[in-house]
Design a protein around this motif. Structure first.
Motif, PDB file in Angstrom:
ATOM      1  N   LEU A 302       0.804  -1.212   0.000  1.00 10.06           N
ATOM      2  CA  LEU A 302       0.000   0.000   0.000  1.00 10.06           C
ATOM      3  C   LEU A 302       0.844   1.273   0.000  1.00 10.06           C
ATOM      4  CD1 LEU A 302      -2.864  -0.965   2.490  1.00 10.06           C
ATOM      5  CD2 LEU A 302      -2.911  -0.952  -0.012  1.00 10.06           C
ATOM      6  N   GLU A 303       2.089   1.185   0.490  1.00 12.41           N
ATOM      7  CA  GLU A 303       2.923   2.392   0.549  1.00 12.41           C
ATOM      8  C   GLU A 303       3.717   2.614  -0.742  1.00 12.41           C
ATOM      9  OE1 GLU A 303       5.451  -0.997   2.154  1.00 12.41           O
ATOM     10  OE2 GLU A 303       3.359  -0.313   2.295  1.00 12.41           O
ATOM     11  N   TYR A 304       3.566   1.710  -1.710  1.00 10.98           N
ATOM     12  CA  TYR A 304       4.323   1.814  -2.970  1.00 10.98           C
ATOM     13  C   TYR A 304       3.838   3.018  -3.779  1.00 10.98           C
ATOM     14  CZ  TYR A 304       6.311   0.422  -7.477  1.00 10.98           C
ATOM     15  OH  TYR A 304       6.998   0.393  -8.655  1.00 10.98           O
ATOM     16  N   ASN A 305       4.770   3.748  -4.390  1.00 14.19           N
ATOM     17  CA  ASN A 305       4.432   4.929  -5.178  1.00 14.19           C
ATOM     18  C   ASN A 305       4.046   4.545  -6.603  1.00 14.19           C
ATOM     19  OD1 ASN A 305       4.513   7.410  -3.751  1.00 14.19           O
ATOM     20  ND2 ASN A 305       6.718   7.127  -3.448  1.00 14.19           N
ATOM     21  N   LEU A 306       2.901   5.024  -7.021  1.00 13.85           N
ATOM     22  CA  LEU A 306       2.400   4.790  -8.372  1.00 13.85           C
ATOM     23  C   LEU A 306       2.508   6.071  -9.190  1.00 13.85           C
ATOM     24  CD1 LEU A 306      -0.879   2.869  -7.462  1.00 13.85           C
ATOM     25  CD2 LEU A 306       1.246   1.870  -8.320  1.00 13.85           C
ATOM     26  N   ARG A 307       2.518   5.887 -10.517  1.00 11.72           N
ATOM     27  CA  ARG A 307       2.546   7.035 -11.420  1.00 11.72           C
ATOM     28  C   ARG A 307       1.439   6.906 -12.462  1.00 11.72           C
ATOM     29  NH1 ARG A 307       8.728   6.983 -13.414  1.00 11.72           N
ATOM     30  NH2 ARG A 307       8.313   4.753 -13.331  1.00 11.72           N
ATOM     31  N   LEU A 308       0.791   8.000 -12.739  1.00 16.52           N
ATOM     32  CA  LEU A 308      -0.135   8.100 -13.858  1.00 16.52           C
ATOM     33  C   LEU A 308       0.452   9.111 -14.829  1.00 16.52           C
ATOM     34  CD1 LEU A 308      -3.027   7.478 -15.092  1.00 16.52           C
ATOM     35  CD2 LEU A 308      -3.706   9.651 -14.051  1.00 16.52           C
ATOM     36  N   THR A 309       0.693   8.696 -16.064  1.00 15.17           N
ATOM     37  CA  THR A 309       1.233   9.633 -17.058  1.00 15.17           C
ATOM     38  C   THR A 309       0.243   9.775 -18.210  1.00 15.17           C
ATOM     39  OG1 THR A 309       2.457   7.920 -18.268  1.00 15.17           O
ATOM     40  CG2 THR A 309       3.628   9.055 -16.498  1.00 15.17           C
ATOM     41  N   PHE A 310       0.255  10.957 -18.808  1.00 12.89           N
ATOM     42  CA  PHE A 310      -0.591  11.214 -19.974  1.00 12.89           C
ATOM     43  C   PHE A 310       0.032  12.365 -20.760  1.00 12.89           C
ATOM     44  CE2 PHE A 310      -2.181  13.414 -16.258  1.00 12.89           C
ATOM     45  CZ  PHE A 310      -2.404  14.717 -16.684  1.00 12.89           C
ATOM     46  N   SER A 311      -0.234  12.383 -22.056  1.00 11.37           N
ATOM     47  CA  SER A 311       0.353  13.391 -22.924  1.00 11.37           C
ATOM     48  C   SER A 311      -0.430  14.697 -22.849  1.00 11.37           C
ATOM     49  CB  SER A 311       0.383  12.903 -24.373  1.00 11.37           C
ATOM     50  OG  SER A 311       1.254  11.799 -24.503  1.00 11.37           O
ATOM     51  N   VAL A 312       0.311  15.798 -22.861  1.00  9.38           N
ATOM     52  CA  VAL A 312      -0.296  17.129 -22.877  1.00  9.38           C
ATOM     53  C   VAL A 312       0.169  17.845 -24.144  1.00  9.38           C
ATOM     54  CG1 VAL A 312      -0.423  19.373 -21.728  1.00  9.38           C
ATOM     55  CG2 VAL A 312      -0.404  17.270 -20.359  1.00  9.38           C
ATOM     56  N   ASN A 313      -0.764  18.313 -24.925  1.00 10.94           N
ATOM     57  CA  ASN A 313      -0.445  19.094 -26.117  1.00 10.94           C
ATOM     58  C   ASN A 313      -0.005  20.486 -25.681  1.00 10.94           C
ATOM     59  OD1 ASN A 313      -0.331  20.315 -28.622  1.00 10.94           O
ATOM     60  ND2 ASN A 313      -2.551  20.517 -28.815  1.00 10.94           N
ATOM     61  N   VAL A 314       1.249  20.847 -25.969  1.00  8.44           N
ATOM     62  CA  VAL A 314       1.800  22.112 -25.484  1.00  8.44           C
ATOM     63  C   VAL A 314       1.638  23.233 -26.514  1.00  8.44           C
ATOM     64  CG1 VAL A 314       3.774  23.095 -24.232  1.00  8.44           C
ATOM     65  CG2 VAL A 314       3.495  20.644 -24.312  1.00  8.44           C
ATOM     66  N   ARG A 315       1.033  22.931 -27.673  1.00  3.32           N
ATOM     67  CA  ARG A 315       0.892  23.950 -28.719  1.00  3.32           C
ATOM     68  C   ARG A 315       0.227  25.218 -28.189  1.00  3.32           C
ATOM     69  NH1 ARG A 315       0.773  19.093 -31.176  1.00  3.32           N
ATOM     70  NH2 ARG A 315       1.588  18.886 -33.305  1.00  3.32           N
ATOM     71  N   THR A 316      -0.822  25.051 -27.403  1.00  3.43           N
ATOM     72  CA  THR A 316      -1.569  26.224 -26.927  1.00  3.43           C
ATOM     73  C   THR A 316      -0.898  26.907 -25.743  1.00  3.43           C
ATOM     74  OG1 THR A 316      -2.911  24.814 -25.490  1.00  3.43           O
ATOM     75  CG2 THR A 316      -3.753  25.227 -27.702  1.00  3.43           C
ATOM     76  N   LYS A 317       0.191  26.326 -25.235  1.00  2.00           N
ATOM     77  CA  LYS A 317       0.859  26.885 -24.068  1.00  2.00           C
ATOM     78  C   LYS A 317       2.166  27.588 -24.427  1.00  2.00           C
ATOM     79  CE  LYS A 317      -1.080  23.527 -20.811  1.00  2.00           C
ATOM     80  NZ  LYS A 317      -0.834  22.762 -19.573  1.00  2.00           N
ATOM     81  N   LEU A 318       2.516  27.597 -25.697  1.00  3.86           N
ATOM     82  CA  LEU A 318       3.770  28.225 -26.117  1.00  3.86           C
ATOM     83  C   LEU A 318       3.612  29.742 -26.131  1.00  3.86           C
ATOM     84  CD1 LEU A 318       4.865  25.851 -29.030  1.00  3.86           C
ATOM     85  CD2 LEU A 318       5.600  25.821 -26.640  1.00  3.86           C
ATOM     86  N   GLU A 319       4.546  30.424 -25.479  1.00  4.16           N
ATOM     87  CA  GLU A 319       4.489  31.885 -25.399  1.00  4.16           C
ATOM     88  C   GLU A 319       5.644  32.535 -26.163  1.00  4.16           C
ATOM     89  OE1 GLU A 319       4.412  32.686 -21.252  1.00  4.16           O
ATOM     90  OE2 GLU A 319       2.388  31.891 -20.952  1.00  4.16           O
ATOM     91  N   THR A 320       6.860  32.069 -25.919  1.00  2.00           N
ATOM     92  CA  THR A 320       8.015  32.658 -26.620  1.00  2.00           C
ATOM     93  C   THR A 320       8.409  31.830 -27.832  1.00  2.00           C
ATOM     94  OG1 THR A 320       9.579  31.476 -25.195  1.00  2.00           O
ATOM     95  CG2 THR A 320       8.891  33.659 -24.487  1.00  2.00           C
ATOM     96  N   LEU A 321       8.236  30.519 -27.764  1.00  4.29           N
ATOM     97  CA  LEU A 321       8.498  29.661 -28.920  1.00  4.29           C
ATOM     98  C   LEU A 321       7.285  29.730 -29.843  1.00  4.29           C
ATOM     99  CD1 LEU A 321       9.951  26.523 -27.099  1.00  4.29           C
ATOM    100  CD2 LEU A 321      11.228  28.117 -28.526  1.00  4.29           C
ATOM    101  N   LYS A 322       7.485  30.178 -31.048  1.00  2.00           N
ATOM    102  CA  LYS A 322       6.369  30.342 -31.983  1.00  2.00           C
ATOM    103  C   LYS A 322       6.450  29.271 -33.072  1.00  2.00           C
ATOM    104  CE  LYS A 322       4.747  33.916 -29.854  1.00  2.00           C
ATOM    105  NZ  LYS A 322       3.507  33.774 -29.054  1.00  2.00           N
ATOM    106  N   LEU A 323       5.371  28.543 -33.235  1.00  2.00           N
ATOM    107  CA  LEU A 323       5.299  27.525 -34.272  1.00  2.00           C
ATOM    108  C   LEU A 323       4.469  28.044 -35.438  1.00  2.00           C
ATOM    109  CD1 LEU A 323       4.643  24.252 -32.225  1.00  2.00           C
ATOM    110  CD2 LEU A 323       6.804  25.104 -33.125  1.00  2.00           C
ATOM    111  N   LYS A 324       4.936  27.758 -36.646  1.00  2.90           N
ATOM    112  CA  LYS A 324       4.161  28.118 -37.826  1.00  2.90           C
ATOM    113  C   LYS A 324       2.985  27.159 -37.971  1.00  2.90           C
ATOM    114  CE  LYS A 324       8.155  29.942 -40.359  1.00  2.90           C
ATOM    115  NZ  LYS A 324       9.030  29.754 -41.544  1.00  2.90           N
ATOM    116  N   LYS A 325       1.903  27.672 -38.514  1.00  4.17           N
ATOM    117  CA  LYS A 325       0.771  26.814 -38.815  1.00  4.17           C
ATOM    118  C   LYS A 325       1.225  25.731 -39.787  1.00  4.17           C
ATOM    119  CE  LYS A 325      -4.039  26.970 -40.363  1.00  4.17           C
ATOM    120  NZ  LYS A 325      -5.104  27.792 -40.997  1.00  4.17           N
ATOM    121  N   GLY A 326       0.868  24.504 -39.513  1.00  2.00           N
ATOM    122  CA  GLY A 326       1.305  23.402 -40.370  1.00  2.00           C
ATOM    123  C   GLY A 326       2.453  22.608 -39.788  1.00  2.00           C
ATOM    124  N   PHE A 327       2.983  23.050 -38.633  1.00  2.00           N
ATOM    125  CA  PHE A 327       4.031  22.277 -37.955  1.00  2.00           C
ATOM    126  C   PHE A 327       3.444  20.938 -37.528  1.00  2.00           C
ATOM    127  CE2 PHE A 327       6.471  20.809 -34.343  1.00  2.00           C
ATOM    128  CZ  PHE A 327       7.780  21.100 -34.689  1.00  2.00           C
TER     129      PHE A 327
END
Length: 465
Positions: A302-327
């Motif tokens: 019961l004390e064992y550490n578990l992990r849940l991982t999932f992918s997050v799309n970072v496209r909408t979170k980019l502020e200084t890194l700018k991606l061109k449409k179509g990347f």
């Protein structure tokens, strides 16, 4: 609750498939790769990370659109092949191959005999013989080409796109695709497939948005600055019974159709337990699935550490890194929630949902930059499964809308077999021509036979109500 959540069943069958022809498809006109014998392309550390060094298999089923079966096979193959040749001009990196350079880093290179691989096949069965075509079925594996001599997880010197077209006696056919994850993430794959489909349907090249490579925008900093612990990639010793439960038994692939009403109910339970929690349906469902899975597997200690991982799309979170449409490269980071077995099983749904939400919120542009630098410094060599459940969200992809090659929307679009990686859970849209705009989703995951009953019970909220 039975109408809101339904266990889906698929047929256990053998599909006889005969390979008729294999051929490479080259870009139909010159590309930048033709201008230099040493042309190569840079891959970012998001493209090059260990989790991307795989082929993502998927299958699309199409029913016969008429009674004229004569020459249908040659016509379908010609249209798909010609359109692919056209699309491989703007998407020419998919005609290349991967190789390792200094420090094990990957790059795309080109040569005279390269190209995408197409396979023509035939089955003596009809689509009606395959059972429910809306539920991913491991029996469909023969519909995706894999060389009998191919090594597991091989990506070097492999075609980056492998497409098998299998024709059935009813006039319907399947399109089985293996696409190298190093070249694109799910959103990038949808962009490419939409272009191929539209070009096939119209008979003229359609690449909107125009594909953009630009992987250099994600080059690591010099010197690298790893600012986060990146637990998603750290090895954790497997001291629980998870490995034995899932890998050393013969897991079953199970699928459940979850109505929109049920998803809203799970979200309302989580938010009702904590008035300060404002969460998404995904965050609540991910927490609920994680909890149901851990409880059904009766994970110890019961004390064992578990992990849940999932992918997050970072496209909408980019502020200084700018991606061109179509990347169309990889712009996803793994989010990681951690908790003990005891907490996952016994804490409130709201508390576990908050863990999922906090993991998602941590993934920012700064976190992405740290991930790039972490891979540059550590370059992980193997996937870590210790105490982990990985949720992959395909519900965000317009798989059905983008896959009309001229023969209508597919009956099914999505993955086939999760058993090779039984700690992966896939969330699929309920789509296809018969869905009628149904907003249900399909939850697919692997379970040992002994855990199926309890997982179904927990997923159905029978321990909450």
């Amino acid at each position: 609750m039975d109408s809101c959540i339904k266990e889906l069943h698929f047929s256990y069958l053998h599909i006889p498939v005969t390979i008729n022809n294999k051929f490479l498809v080259h870009p139909s006109s010159p590309t930048p790769a033709n201008q230099s014998p040493n042309h190569s392309l840079y891959l970012s550390n998001l493209d090059d990370i260990i989790g991307a060094r795989v082929f993502t298999p998927s299958v699309y089923f199409y029913r016969s659109s008429g009674n004229q079966l004569e020459n249908r096979e040659s016509l379908v193959m010609k249209r798909l092949r010609d359109a692919l040749g056209e699309v491989l001009v703007p998407y020419y990196p998919l005609s290349g191959r991967l190789r390792e350079v200094e420090n094990g880093k990957l790059e795309v290179f080109f040569g005279e005999e390269l190209g995408a691989l197409m396979v023509s096949a035939k089955s003596s069965m009809g689509l009606a013989d395959l059972g429910d075509l809306t539920v991913p079925n491991p029996a469909w594996l023969p519909l995706i080409y894999q060389d009998p001599e191919e090594e597991a997880y091989k990506i070097l010197d492999m075609p980056l796109l492998i497409a098998q077209v299998t024709f059935f006696t009813c006039g319907g056919f399947s399109l089985g695709i293996r696409l190298c994850h190093c070249i694109c993430d799910g959103f990038g794959a949808m962009q490419f497939l939409a272009s191929w489909a539209a070009t096939t349907k119209t008979g003229q090249l359609i690449a909107d948005p125009e594909p953009v490579w630009d992987r250099e925008v994600f080059k690591p900093r010099n010197p690298p600055m790893v600012k986060y612990p990146h637990y998603e990639y750290l090895p954790i010793e497997e001291r629980s019974n998870l490995t034995n439960s899932l890998w050393e038994t013969k897991p079953l692939q199970k699928c459940y159709r979850i109505s929109k009403e049920f998803q809203c109910l799970v979200k309302s339970i989580a938010q009702g337990q904590d008035s300060s929690l404002v969460c998404s349906s995904f965050e609540a469902m991910a927490a609920h699935i994680w909890r149901s899975w851990v409880k059904a597997l009766d994970v110890k200690p019961l004390e064992y550490n578990l992990r849940l991982t999932f992918s997050v799309n970072v496209r909408t979170k980019l502020e200084t890194l700018k991606l061109k449409k179509g990347f169309y490269g990889n712009v996803v980071c793994l989010a990681c929630a951690m908790s003990t077995v005891d907490s996952v099983m016994n804490d409130s749904l709201s508390k576990t949902t908050r863990l999922v939400q906090e993991a998602r919120v941590r993934v920012t542009e700064d976190y992405l930059r740290s991930t790039l630098d972490y891979v540059e410094v550590k370059r992980p060599k193997k996937l870590e499964f210790g105490g982990k459940l990985m949720i992959t969200q395909w519900t965000r992809f317009e798989m059905y809308e983008t896959a009309d090659f001229g023969w209508g929307k597919p009956v099914y679009a999505g993955p086939i077999d999760l058993r090779p990686t039984p700690q992966v859970c896939v969330l699929l849209p309920q789509g296809g021509v018969e869905s009628g705009g149904d907003q249900s989703m399909v939850v697919c995951l692997c379970l040992p036979p002994s855990a199926v009953h309890n997982f179904t019970r927990f997923l159905s909220l029978n321990d909450y109500t």
